[in-house]
Design a protein around this motif. Structure first.
Motif, PDB file in Angstrom:
ATOM      1  N   LEU A 140       3.244  -7.517   4.644  1.00 45.26           N
ATOM      2  CA  LEU A 140       2.578  -6.234   4.466  1.00 45.26           C
ATOM      3  C   LEU A 140       3.624  -5.131   4.381  1.00 45.26           C
ATOM      4  N   ILE A 141       3.490  -4.264   3.373  1.00 49.42           N
ATOM      5  CA  ILE A 141       4.382  -3.114   3.202  1.00 49.42           C
ATOM      6  C   ILE A 141       3.507  -1.898   2.950  1.00 49.42           C
ATOM      7  N   ARG A 142       3.703  -0.854   3.768  1.00 50.41           N
ATOM      8  CA  ARG A 142       2.877   0.344   3.636  1.00 50.41           C
ATOM      9  C   ARG A 142       3.781   1.581   3.656  1.00 50.41           C
ATOM     10  N   ILE A 143       3.593   2.478   2.685  1.00 53.71           N
ATOM     11  CA  ILE A 143       4.340   3.734   2.602  1.00 53.71           C
ATOM     12  C   ILE A 143       3.343   4.869   2.457  1.00 53.71           C
ATOM     13  N   VAL A 144       3.372   5.811   3.406  1.00 53.45           N
ATOM     14  CA  VAL A 144       2.464   6.953   3.380  1.00 53.45           C
ATOM     15  C   VAL A 144       3.287   8.225   3.584  1.00 53.45           C
ATOM     16  N   VAL A 145       3.078   9.210   2.715  1.00 48.31           N
ATOM     17  CA  VAL A 145       3.721  10.521   2.852  1.00 48.31           C
ATOM     18  C   VAL A 145       2.625  11.570   2.911  1.00 48.31           C
ATOM     19  N   GLU A 168       0.852  -1.191   0.000  1.00 45.63           N
ATOM     20  CA  GLU A 168       0.000   0.000   0.000  1.00 45.63           C
ATOM     21  C   GLU A 168       0.887   1.240   0.000  1.00 45.63           C
ATOM     22  N   SER A 169       0.496   2.223  -0.783  1.00 43.65           N
ATOM     23  CA  SER A 169       1.260   3.481  -0.809  1.00 43.65           C
ATOM     24  C   SER A 169       0.326   4.644  -1.075  1.00 43.65           C
ATOM     25  N   HIS A 170       0.648   5.754  -0.456  1.00 43.79           N
ATOM     26  CA  HIS A 170      -0.116   6.988  -0.667  1.00 43.79           C
ATOM     27  C   HIS A 170       0.802   8.168  -0.378  1.00 43.79           C
ATOM     28  N   THR A 171       0.729   9.189  -1.205  1.00 43.15           N
ATOM     29  CA  THR A 171       1.532  10.393  -0.981  1.00 43.15           C
ATOM     30  C   THR A 171       0.781  11.612  -1.466  1.00 43.15           C
ATOM     31  N   ASP A 172       0.851  12.677  -0.683  1.00 42.97           N
ATOM     32  CA  ASP A 172       0.268  13.952  -1.115  1.00 42.97           C
ATOM     33  C   ASP A 172       1.335  14.884  -1.676  1.00 42.97           C
ATOM     34  N   GLN A 173       2.600  14.412  -1.680  1.00 44.09           N
ATOM     35  CA  GLN A 173       3.712  15.187  -2.233  1.00 44.09           C
ATOM     36  C   GLN A 173       4.635  14.223  -2.976  1.00 44.09           C
TER      37      GLN A 173
END
Length: 352
Positions: free
Chosen positions: A284-289, A248-253
């Protein structure tokens, strides 16, 4: 030649770090033994000591304490870390104590030709004069030391970068990853799988990313996430239905900068110790910025134990690198849950 150059830089950084405490000690001794006593002699302390010894002793103790407060608190360092509240509290406290010193009770002196009010005014001016002198000297010293600390930090980051760069030249690709990936690609070719072309493209992109960014200091987080995504997808090709992979990944920048390959070690470990071809397991791997903060998590089933005598070199190197790049701006936690047979990693970095 490259190795000698790196060793020379590292040795120079180490020598500067060792010399720094000695320099600060010499400056403190110079101030306490020479500069401050000479400054105090600017006023007639010998005459004051006869008529008002308590005031003179208190004044001397106050001046030494004032200097070491500046040295201990290090206002320039607080300013660099944006601790403005601490700076304001420190300044208010010092001003308050100084003002109290100006109201120090003075004894009557019938032999003095000066009125008591004038003597109090003179002592008040003397206290503030010394306050300004010590404050100026203390702040100048701390600004100099802060610049020196910043220089040492930059040298240490550069030395660490050179060490990492050298390690990449010596072992650019993880042999375990390369062996498994080539076997996977070979199997896809033999079976004439429709995934063969996609797998080769991912493998090529990963190699290109690793080589091109070996000496780059920062890269867009979007590129780093895509690199990890392709790594995960490539790993999935060699796994069967027993291993469930969640990415899972999400970034606003998308274009915020991070060091390249700062997260891959944790991902590699998750696949190395958390996958099985015969038992059900999950990675599970999650990256959020968001809002200038990077949150990275991994959680994997424990399917393989690390050898007890084998040190966690990869994670420790990442921790050291983070300390240099993000001092006091990151949190790295690792947790082993024996009941659930899970290993979890959580990394938070204040990017801005």
């Amino acid at each position: 030649m490259f190795l000698k150059r790196i060793k020379k830089k590292v040795r120079g950084t180490a020598e500067s770090a060792v010399a720094y405490p000695r320099i600060t000690l010499y400056v403190d001794l110079l101030f306490c033994i020479i500069i401050l006593p000479l400054t105090i002699l600017l006023v007639p302390v010998d005459k004051w000591f006869v008529t008002q010894p308590a005031f003179v002793v208190t004044l001397v103790i106050y001046l030494y304490l004032l200097y070491f407060v500046y040295r201990k608190v290090s206002i320039p360092s607080l300013f660099m870390r944006k601790r403005y509240g601490w700076i304001i509290m420190t300044v208010i406290m010092l001003l308050f104590v100084t003002e109290l010193m100006t109201h120090f009770p003075l004894p009557e002196n019938p032999h003095s030709k000066l009125p008591l009010d004038f003597r109090r005014h003179l002592h008040s001016q003397t206290v503030w004069f010394f306050f300004l002198i010590i404050s100026g000297f203390g702040l100048a010293i701390e600004v100099t030391f802060e610049l020196f600390r910043q220089m040492l930090a930059r040298q240490e980051v550069e030395a660490e970068k050179n060490r990492a760069e050298l390690a990449m030249y010596k072992a650019q690709i993880n042999p375990h990853f390369l062996f498994n990936t080539l076997n996977t690609l070979y199997g896809l070719v033999i079976t004439k799988s429709d995934l063969t072309e996609s797998a080769f493209v991912k493998f090529s992109n990963i190699l290109k990313y690793m080589y091109h960014n070996a000496s780059v200091e920062k890269i867009d987080v979007k590129s780093e996430i895509e690199y990890i995504r392709q790594y995960v997808e490539l790993q999935q090709l060699r796994l069967n239905h027993h291993t469930k992979v969640i990415f899972e990944s999400h970034t606003d920048q998308e274009y915020v900068k991070i060091p390249p390959m700062i997260l891959i070690t944790f991902v590699e470990n998750a696949f190395k110790y958390g996958t099985s071809s015969s038992e059900d397991c999950t990675v599970l791997i999650r990256i959020v910025v968001e809002d200038g903060t990077l949150l990275f998590k991994t959680c994997n089933s424990i399917m393989r134990e690390k050898e007890q005598d084998s040190p966690s070199i990869g994670i420790e190197n990442c921790r050291k690198r983070l300390r240099l790049l993000y001092p006091e701006r990151f949190t790295l936690l690792t947790e082993k849950d024996e009941n659930k047979r899970e290993f979890r990693t959580k990394l938070i970095i204040q990017l801005s």
